[in-house]
Design a protein around this motif. Structure first.
Motif, short mmCIF file in Angstrom:
data_model
loop_
_atom_site.label_atom_id
_atom_site.label_comp_id
_atom_site.label_asym_id
_atom_site.label_seq_id
_atom_site.Cartn_x
_atom_site.Cartn_y
_atom_site.Cartn_z
N LYS A 103 46.66 37.22 31.42
CA LYS A 103 45.59 36.50 32.12
C LYS A 103 46.08 35.81 33.38
O LYS A 103 45.39 34.98 33.97
N GLU A 104 47.28 36.15 33.81
CA GLU A 104 47.83 35.55 35.03
C GLU A 104 47.29 36.27 36.26
O GLU A 104 46.95 37.46 36.21
N LEU A 105 47.25 35.56 37.37
CA LEU A 105 46.80 36.13 38.64
C LEU A 105 47.79 37.16 39.14
O LEU A 105 48.99 36.90 39.25
N VAL A 106 47.29 38.36 39.46
CA VAL A 106 48.16 39.43 39.97
C VAL A 106 47.68 39.97 41.32
O VAL A 106 48.35 40.78 41.95
N GLY A 107 46.51 39.53 41.76
CA GLY A 107 45.99 40.04 43.03
C GLY A 107 44.62 39.48 43.34
O GLY A 107 44.09 38.64 42.60
N ILE A 108 44.06 39.93 44.44
CA ILE A 108 42.70 39.54 44.82
C ILE A 108 42.05 40.71 45.53
O ILE A 108 42.72 41.46 46.26
N ILE A 109 40.77 40.91 45.27
CA ILE A 109 40.05 42.00 45.92
C ILE A 109 38.83 41.43 46.62
O ILE A 109 38.13 40.57 46.08
N THR A 110 38.57 41.89 47.84
CA THR A 110 37.45 41.41 48.62
C THR A 110 36.53 42.56 49.02
O THR A 110 36.90 43.73 48.90
N GLU A 111 35.35 42.21 49.49
CA GLU A 111 34.44 43.24 50.00
C GLU A 111 35.07 43.99 51.15
O GLU A 111 34.87 45.20 51.30
N ALA A 112 35.84 43.28 51.96
CA ALA A 112 36.51 43.95 53.08
C ALA A 112 37.50 44.99 52.59
O ALA A 112 37.61 46.08 53.16
N ASP A 113 38.25 44.66 51.52
CA ASP A 113 39.18 45.64 50.94
C ASP A 113 38.44 46.91 50.55
O ASP A 113 38.87 48.02 50.86
#
Length: 274
Positions: free
Chosen positions: A43-53
């Protein structure tokens, strides 16, 4: 004041092994433009995804032949995530957002996500005189990247990628006709990949035109509008950018959340008690 006082604590996350379709559904449901990606085990943070991605990467040549059902979050997410701690000050977090040109920061404590802060959180309640008395003409972006309604989807995507922007103003016969955002691009390409057989996608994508995906009913503002009024409109209408027009509906510039955030940061830094 620490960021813990204003951060959102009901965080929406996505499993890194889920698909981009899952991510888009979550974004639409919760009306957000970015999702922290977590490990299914820790459950650790491994990334982030955005609409731009999604807008840029899904339709790129690299992933052109990858079915949406096989495209995992881990494939297109940003792995090097900029984070903040709950004890960080609002000014410290603002500086991170401004310096790194990002729209949202996960708040992490002992490896776990405990909150999220976005540009919108800093644009709420701008009631100081400096915001109500300063017009946007002093901070708007005058160089506007525009596109015609008869231009192709692939050209719109290229313009946004090359200029590192999240929106294009659509201009027809010299006047504002609409706007295209990374959200529009993402929805269009996902719908396209769902309905067009894979073997035809490479050729038929060139038959997608801006007029098919642009938002035609748009809000504009004028150069004399105050920063506070425009910020209120952005928050209430969930806009990230608004075209600035004259009385003939011709483009005079564009005002974005980033423009306002930069002003808020400069003012707060000078004031020294944010």
């Amino acid at each position: 004041m620490t960021i813990e006082k204003i951060m959102a604590k009901d965080i929406v996350t996505v499993n890194k092994d889920q698909t981009v379709i899952d991510a888009l559904k979550l974004m639409q449901k919760h009306k957000i433009s970015r999702l922290p990606a977590i490990s299914p085990k820790t459950k650790e943070l491994v990334g982030i995804i955005t609409e731009a991605d999604m807008a840029i990467k899904i339709a790129s040549a690299k992933y052109e032949e990858v079915p949406l059902t096989h495209m995992r979050i881990s494939t297109i997410m940003t792995s090097d995530v900029i984070t903040a701690a709950p004890s960080d000050s609002k000014l410290q977090v603002l500086k991170k957002m401004v310096d790194n040109h990002i729209g949202g920061i996960p708040i992490v404590d002992d490896g776990q996500i405990v909150g999220m802060i976005t540009k919108t959180d800093f644009l709420k309640d701008l009631t100081d005189d400096v915001y109500t008395e300063t017009s946007i003409k002093d901070i708007l972006t005058k160089r506007v990247v525009t596109i015609g309604p008869d231009e192709r989807f692939v050209h719109a995507r290229r313009l946004m990628k090359d200029n590192e922007i999240s929106r294009l103003v659509v201009v027809d016969s010299g006047t504002i006709a609409g706007i295209v955002t990374d959200k529009d691009l993402t929805k269009t390409i996902i719908d396209f990949k769902k309905r067009v057989p894979e073997k035809y996608q490479a050729t038929q994508i060139r038959n997608l035109f801006v007029q098919e995906l642009m938002s035609q009913t748009i809000t504009t503002t004028t150069k004399d509008a105050s920063i506070a009024d425009v910020a209120n409109t952005m928050v209430s209408e969930e806009f990230s950018g608004i075209p600035v027009s004259d009385d003939k509906n011709k483009v005079q510039g564009i005002i974005t959340k980033s423009d306002i955030l930069n002003f808020v940061y400069d003012h707060s830094r000078k004031r020294g008690n944010y």
